[in-house]
Motif scaffolding. Sequence first.
Motif, PDB file in Angstrom:
ATOM      1  N   ARG A 152      36.574 -42.583 -13.527  1.00 34.63           N
ATOM      2  CA  ARG A 152      37.995 -43.200 -13.079  1.00 34.63           C
ATOM      3  C   ARG A 152      39.348 -43.370 -13.562  1.00 34.63           C
ATOM      4  O   ARG A 152      39.271 -43.201 -14.920  1.00 34.63           O
ATOM      5  N   LYS A 160      46.509 -45.877  -7.762  1.00 38.30           N
ATOM      6  CA  LYS A 160      46.204 -44.718  -7.222  1.00 38.30           C
ATOM      7  C   LYS A 160      44.996 -44.376  -7.671  1.00 38.30           C
ATOM      8  O   LYS A 160      45.220 -44.289  -9.088  1.00 38.30           O
ATOM      9  N   GLU A 193      37.949 -38.006  -5.717  1.00 40.00           N
ATOM     10  CA  GLU A 193      37.991 -39.277  -4.504  1.00 40.00           C
ATOM     11  C   GLU A 193      39.779 -39.553  -4.952  1.00 40.00           C
ATOM     12  O   GLU A 193      40.328 -39.523  -6.490  1.00 40.00           O
ATOM     13  N   ASN A 195      42.100 -42.411  -3.439  1.00 34.71           N
ATOM     14  CA  ASN A 195      41.871 -44.156  -3.588  1.00 34.71           C
ATOM     15  C   ASN A 195      43.301 -44.309  -3.925  1.00 34.71           C
ATOM     16  O   ASN A 195      43.110 -44.400  -5.131  1.00 34.71           O
ATOM     17  N   TYR A 196      43.776 -45.952  -2.917  1.00 38.55           N
ATOM     18  CA  TYR A 196      45.177 -46.307  -3.021  1.00 38.55           C
ATOM     19  C   TYR A 196      43.867 -48.261  -2.672  1.00 38.55           C
ATOM     20  O   TYR A 196      43.812 -48.112  -2.626  1.00 38.55           O
ATOM     21  N   GLU A 197      44.470 -48.613  -4.548  1.00 35.42           N
ATOM     22  CA  GLU A 197      44.389 -49.763  -4.373  1.00 35.42           C
ATOM     23  C   GLU A 197      45.188 -51.149  -4.585  1.00 35.42           C
ATOM     24  O   GLU A 197      46.306 -50.987  -4.854  1.00 35.42           O
ATOM     25  N   ASN A 242      40.384 -40.331   5.355  1.00 31.24           N
ATOM     26  CA  ASN A 242      39.357 -41.865   6.006  1.00 31.24           C
ATOM     27  C   ASN A 242      38.097 -41.684   7.090  1.00 31.24           C
ATOM     28  O   ASN A 242      39.694 -41.369   8.101  1.00 31.24           O
ATOM     29  N   THR A 266      42.128 -51.195   0.387  1.00 33.23           N
ATOM     30  CA  THR A 266      41.624 -50.738  -0.514  1.00 33.23           C
ATOM     31  C   THR A 266      41.917 -48.947   0.648  1.00 33.23           C
ATOM     32  O   THR A 266      41.283 -49.008   2.121  1.00 33.23           O
ATOM     33  N   ILE A 267      42.483 -47.625   0.348  1.00 31.92           N
ATOM     34  CA  ILE A 267      42.839 -46.690   1.306  1.00 31.92           C
ATOM     35  C   ILE A 267      41.683 -45.707   0.884  1.00 31.92           C
ATOM     36  O   ILE A 267      42.665 -45.594  -0.452  1.00 31.92           O
ATOM     37  N   LYS A 268      40.874 -44.557   1.552  1.00 33.58           N
ATOM     38  CA  LYS A 268      39.901 -44.008   0.490  1.00 33.58           C
ATOM     39  C   LYS A 268      40.707 -42.842   1.491  1.00 33.58           C
ATOM     40  O   LYS A 268      40.503 -42.487   2.593  1.00 33.58           O
ATOM     41  N   SER A 269      40.406 -41.486   0.234  1.00 30.16           N
ATOM     42  CA  SER A 269      40.515 -40.013   0.893  1.00 30.16           C
ATOM     43  C   SER A 269      39.780 -38.981   0.090  1.00 30.16           C
ATOM     44  O   SER A 269      40.182 -39.331  -1.725  1.00 30.16           O
ATOM     45  N   GLN A 270      40.185 -38.052   0.229  1.00 33.67           N
ATOM     46  CA  GLN A 270      39.170 -36.520  -0.845  1.00 33.67           C
ATOM     47  C   GLN A 270      39.945 -35.675  -0.619  1.00 33.67           C
ATOM     48  O   GLN A 270      40.168 -35.629   0.399  1.00 33.67           O
TER      49      GLN A 270
END
Length: 536
Positions: free
Chosen positions: A149, A163, A175, A177-179, A260, A294-298
Motif C-alpha cells: 500500500r 490517493k 487498486e 482509491n481516494y480516501e 466502482n 472513500t472512492i474505489k477503482s481498479q
Amino acid sequence: MNNRSLLALALLFISFLVYQQWEIDKAPKPVAQQTAVSAVSNDTPTSSTGSASMVDGTTQGRIITLTNDVFSLKVDTLGGDVVASSLLDYAAQLNSQQRLVLLENNANKVYVAQSGLVGKNGIDSAAGRAAYQVDGDNFALADGQNELRVPLIFSQNGVTYRKVFVLKRGEYAVEVNYEIQNNSDTAIEVQPYGQLKHTLVENSGSMAMPTYTGGAYSSSETNYKKYSFEDMGKNNLAINTKAGWVAVLQHYFVSAWIPNQDADNQLYTSTNNGMGFIGYRGPILTVPAGASDTIKSQLWTGPKLQNKMGDVANHLDLTVDYGWAWFIAKPLFKLLTFIQSIVVNWGVAIMCVTIIVKGILYPLTKAQYTSMAKMRMLQPKMQEMRERFGDDRQRMSQEMMKLYKEEKVNPMGGCLPILVQMPIFIALYWTFMEAVELRHAPFFGWIQDLSAQDPYYILPLLMGASMFLLQKMSPTPVADPMQQKVMTFMPVIFTVFFLWFPSGLVLYWLVSNLITIIQQQLIYRGLEKKGLHSRK
C-alpha cells in the motif's frame, strides 16, 4: 480431400481473410449513444474534447516506482497518474532480456493511465493537478508480503486527500482509491474520473495477421465493444451505465480502468492534439464537514489473462476477442491449456488437439470418401446421361438427382468435413492471435515462437507438400483442363498464404493433412474390400 472440397476450402479460406480484414479496417463504425451529459455539474469537464482538455497534464512532478512480483509501475506525483508499466514476466522481443513496456510516456509514444477528482471542489482541473507528497521514491513488495500500500497525500482548504495505490502479489490489477477526510467547516463535492490517454495510431499487422490497437468498453447494455481511435475521431462516446469499464487494447495486452461497480458511471471518449482518450466519470460524491469517505477503482495493466480478468470485472475477459468463433475458441483453448499442462509443450499440445479433432471428425471423413467412391462408380451412368440429354440441362439435373437418390449418394458429402473443420481452423487462428499464453511459446528446433510465422518457412512448405499429396491421392479426377490447372496451383496458393500465418496454426494444418492421408488409406482399404473403390 476431393477437388470439390479443395475448391470449397479455398473459397472459405480466402473469404475468411477478406472478411476479417474488412471487419478490422472497413466495418461500419458504431454510432455513439448520446446520453444526457448535461446532468453533470458544470465544473466537470464536458467540452468537445471531454475531460481530457481539462485535466490532461504533462509530467512535471516527481516519478516514484511501485513494484510487485509481476510488474513495475511509475507514478507521477503531480496528479498521481501511472505513466509507465513494465511487465516483468514478458520479454519485449523473443529471447530479449528487456521487459515489455506497456504504459509509457516519451517523445515517440504516449500511453498513460490518468485519474483524479474533478467537480465543484475537485483538485484536478485545467488550472492544475494535485501535487501529492509521498515519503520515498521506490516501493517494492517484500518477500513474504502479499500486499503493498502506497499513499500519496495532498491537503487543501482543510481537506486531506489520500490517493492510495494497492498492489497485490501475482496480480495485474492495482487498486487506486481516494480516501477523503474533510476537516473543513463546509461540505465538499468531488467527482472521480479515470482515463487512458494514447497516441492516435492505426491498426498494424498484415492481412494474414492483423492486430488491433484501440479502445473498448463494457456497459450495462453492451458486454463488450471495440471503439477504435477512428471511431473516437468521428463520434464522442457518451454512455450512462451501471458498473462498466473502459480499456485500450493492443496485441495480447490491455489496460483498463474499472470504476466502482456498484455506482452509476459515465463512459466517454475524445480526441485532442493527436491523442485519443477513453475514460469514465463516477457519480458526484458529497463529503459533509467533519466526515470522511472513500472512492474505489481498479486499473488493470498487463496481459490478457482470461482466467483472472473475469474475476476483476464482469466481461473484462472478453478483451480476449475470439470474434464470432468464440464458442469454439474458448473450449478449444481450455483443452489446449489442459493438454499443455501435461505435455509441457504448446506445439505437442497442438498436435494432440489435432488428433482429437480429426478423431471426432472421422465419421464425417469416412462418409466423405465413401460418397466419393460411390460418385466414382456412377461416372459411367452420368456420362451416358450427358450424351442422352445433351444441352437439356434441366432434364439432366432432374435425372442426376433421381440417380443420387436411388443410389443413396450425397454429391455434397465431400464438402461437409471441410465446412465443419473451417470454424475450428478459424477458432484456432483467433486463439493464436489473442491468447498471450502462446506468445513466445517454443515448439522445438527453429520454431521458438508458435504465435509468429516460421522464420525459415519450413512448416508452410511441408504443409503445401502434404496438400499436394492429398490432391494427387484424390480418387475423383477433374476432366476440365482449366480446372486441372487451378487445382494444380491450389497447394501453391495456400502455401503462399500460410507463409505469414502463425507457425502453430500451420503446424495444426500440417498434422491434420498427415492424419487425413492415414485415414484416407485406411478408409480406401475398407472400401476395396466392399468393392466400392478401385484405384486409378
